[in-house]
Design an enzyme around this catalytic site. Structure first.
Site, PDB file in Angstrom:
ATOM      1  N   ASP A  95      74.713 -47.501 -49.309  1.00 26.97           N
ATOM      2  CA  ASP A  95      76.019 -47.124 -49.837  1.00 26.97           C
ATOM      3  C   ASP A  95      76.969 -46.867 -48.674  1.00 26.97           C
ATOM      4  OD1 ASP A  95      75.282 -44.660 -48.861  1.00 26.97           O
ATOM      5  OD2 ASP A  95      75.110 -43.699 -50.804  1.00 26.97           O
ATOM      6  N   ASP A 268      70.786 -47.429 -59.230  1.00 29.48           N
ATOM      7  CA  ASP A 268      70.090 -46.503 -58.324  1.00 29.48           C
ATOM      8  C   ASP A 268      70.297 -45.094 -58.826  1.00 29.48           C
ATOM      9  OD1 ASP A 268      71.838 -44.643 -56.248  1.00 29.48           O
ATOM     10  OD2 ASP A 268      73.006 -46.296 -57.096  1.00 29.48           O
ATOM     11  N   CYS A 306      49.103 -44.781 -68.223  1.00 29.10           N
ATOM     12  CA  CYS A 306      49.829 -45.141 -67.006  1.00 29.10           C
ATOM     13  C   CYS A 306      48.828 -45.617 -65.950  1.00 29.10           C
ATOM     14  CB  CYS A 306      50.621 -43.948 -66.480  1.00 29.10           C
ATOM     15  SG  CYS A 306      51.483 -44.279 -64.922  1.00 29.10           S
ATOM     16  N   CYS A 308      49.366 -45.675 -62.631  1.00 30.22           N
ATOM     17  CA  CYS A 308      49.652 -45.191 -61.279  1.00 30.22           C
ATOM     18  C   CYS A 308      48.461 -44.409 -60.712  1.00 30.22           C
ATOM     19  CB  CYS A 308      50.915 -44.327 -61.263  1.00 30.22           C
ATOM     20  SG  CYS A 308      50.679 -42.622 -61.811  1.00 30.22           S
ATOM     21  N   CYS A 311      47.927 -40.854 -62.297  1.00 29.44           N
ATOM     22  CA  CYS A 311      47.355 -40.795 -63.639  1.00 29.44           C
ATOM     23  C   CYS A 311      45.928 -41.319 -63.694  1.00 29.44           C
ATOM     24  CB  CYS A 311      48.241 -41.572 -64.603  1.00 29.44           C
ATOM     25  SG  CYS A 311      49.852 -40.778 -64.874  1.00 29.44           S
ATOM     26  N   HIS A 337      54.109 -41.071 -59.757  1.00 30.60           N
ATOM     27  CA  HIS A 337      54.133 -41.365 -61.190  1.00 30.60           C
ATOM     28  C   HIS A 337      55.540 -41.721 -61.655  1.00 30.60           C
ATOM     29  CE1 HIS A 337      53.624 -41.244 -65.464  1.00 30.60           C
ATOM     30  NE2 HIS A 337      54.660 -40.424 -65.511  1.00 30.60           N
TER      31      HIS A 337
END
Length: 380
Positions: A95, A268, A306, A308, A311, A337
């Site tokens: 940015d 974002d 999930c 990930c 998890c 996560h």
């Protein structure tokens, strides 16, 4: 040849097209719609670059204002730019620093050549304008460079918004004149608040200057959600279809879906990492406060199903224990996560566009996240 290609379009709202596309950058292709995790200080908080790759992240956001102040352009140049500095080999969008300067309030003064501000770190006085912002982003070596703009606060008078649009366009012209590093893309930023003619004027002015992509700025600054959607609706029709469209600072998943329905490609937000630091986890059905007492003996994963690392290996009880013990691993596991939750959501959104099922995806997202049906579009 433009860096953005529209692969398919689908209409779920009258006059707007949800798009599945791809943005080509110097560090690889970005499949859109895409969500970019925020790496303000040259890091997505608590995560390593290899974590980001494993979670499915394709592009991250860096912050020009913060990196300009610390470590500074001299060190960044010595280190070979942001990719090498932080060990990330994928695309980066930086940015312009305009929003951070806007948020400084009394610490800054807007002048025609830029913004004079006092560092929030040590109080030193600096000037950042189009030349300084683009020079810093050139040194950072980001793939997508943002024009320096004036972010309009909410609420704002019409007179203030008109002056800000005039200033944003003047700075955009100056940004366009600055040299870039090979392969860098430059995006203009549409301002104008929730005033239709000002959004249109700013968008058309930017298109006349000519940029590689366009962002919709001045949203997620405290305005009601309908005003955010109207700002998108006022801006999109003025922007070329063969350029990426980026909605800045928006991370609520329903707002993402609604923006995609209106033709936005890129997003974002700090929400996934910030909520993790506050002890909350995102799921398909909203968020849960893992830090709460009711999870002290909960042996289920943060989210059933999930994939990930958090998890697959740990329980809510364990993550809650870490958070209450002040162990950084608790924040790291929740960040893993939450980022994975967002990446999975965006992948499923893209798949729905590819399959021509975006209307069904939108309806289910509203049911899962807000326990409601998607609203009809407001009258223009």
């Amino acid at each position: 040849m433009t860096p953005f290609t529209v692969l398919s379009e689908h209409t779920v709202l009258p006059g707007f097209h949800a798009r599945r596309g791809v943005l080509q950058t110097a560090h690889g292709a970005v499949q859109t719609p895409v969500f970019m995790p925020v790496g303000t200080q040259a890091t997505v908080k608590t995560l390593e670059p290899r974590d980001l790759h494993e979670l499915g992240v394709s592009i991250i956001l860096g912050n020009t204002y913060h990196l300009f102040l610390r470590p500074g352009n001299e060190i960044m140049s010595l280190c070979g730019g942001l990719h090498r500095f932080m060990g990330w080999d994928g695309p980066i969008l930086t940015d312009s620093g305009g929003f951070q300067v806007f948020s400084l309030g009394k610490l800054r003064k807007i002048r025609p050549e830029g913004v004079e501000f006092h560092s929030h770190i040590d109080g030193r006085k600096f000037l950042m304008g189009p030349a300084e912002s683009i020079r810093t982003q050139r040194i950072l070596g980001s793939d997508v460079v943002m024009c320096f703009d004036e972010c309009i606060p909410y609420p704002a008078t019409r007179a203030y918004a008109e002056n800000s649009v005039k200033q944003t366009l003047a700075w955009a012209r100056q940004c366009r004149e600055q040299p870039l590093a090979p392969g860098q893309l430059l995006f203009g930023i549409v301002q104008g608040g929730a005033i239709p003619e000002l959004r249109g004027k700013c968008a058309r002015g930017l298109v006349d200057i000519g940029f590689d992509g366009y962002a919709i700025g001045g949203v997620s600054v405290g305005e009601p959600e309908p005003d955010m959607m109207r700002a998108i609706e006022y801006s999109i029709p003025q922007l070329p279809a063969d350029r990426s469209r980026y909605l800045m600072g928006v991370g609520d998943r329903i707002q993402i879906v609604e923006a995609v329905a209106r033709g936005v490609d890129m997003f974002d937000c700090v929400m996934p990492t910030r909520h993790a630091r506050n002890g909350s986890a995102f799921t398909r059905h909203g968020s849960i406060p893992v830090k709460a007492g009711r999870y002290a003996d909960d042996l289920s994963p943060v989210e059933e199903g999930c994939d990930c690392y958090c998890c697959r290996n740990f329980t809510r009880a364990y993550v809650r224990h870490l958070l209450h013990a002040g162990e950084i691993l608790g924040v790291r596991l929740l960040t893993i996560h939450n980022i994975r939750c967002y990446m999975r959501f965006m992948a499923e959104l893209r798949e729905s566009l590819e399959a021509g099922q975006f209307a069904e995806f939108r309806r289910q997202a509203w049911r899962d996240l807000r326990n409601a049906e998607p609203p009809l579009p407001a009258a223009p």
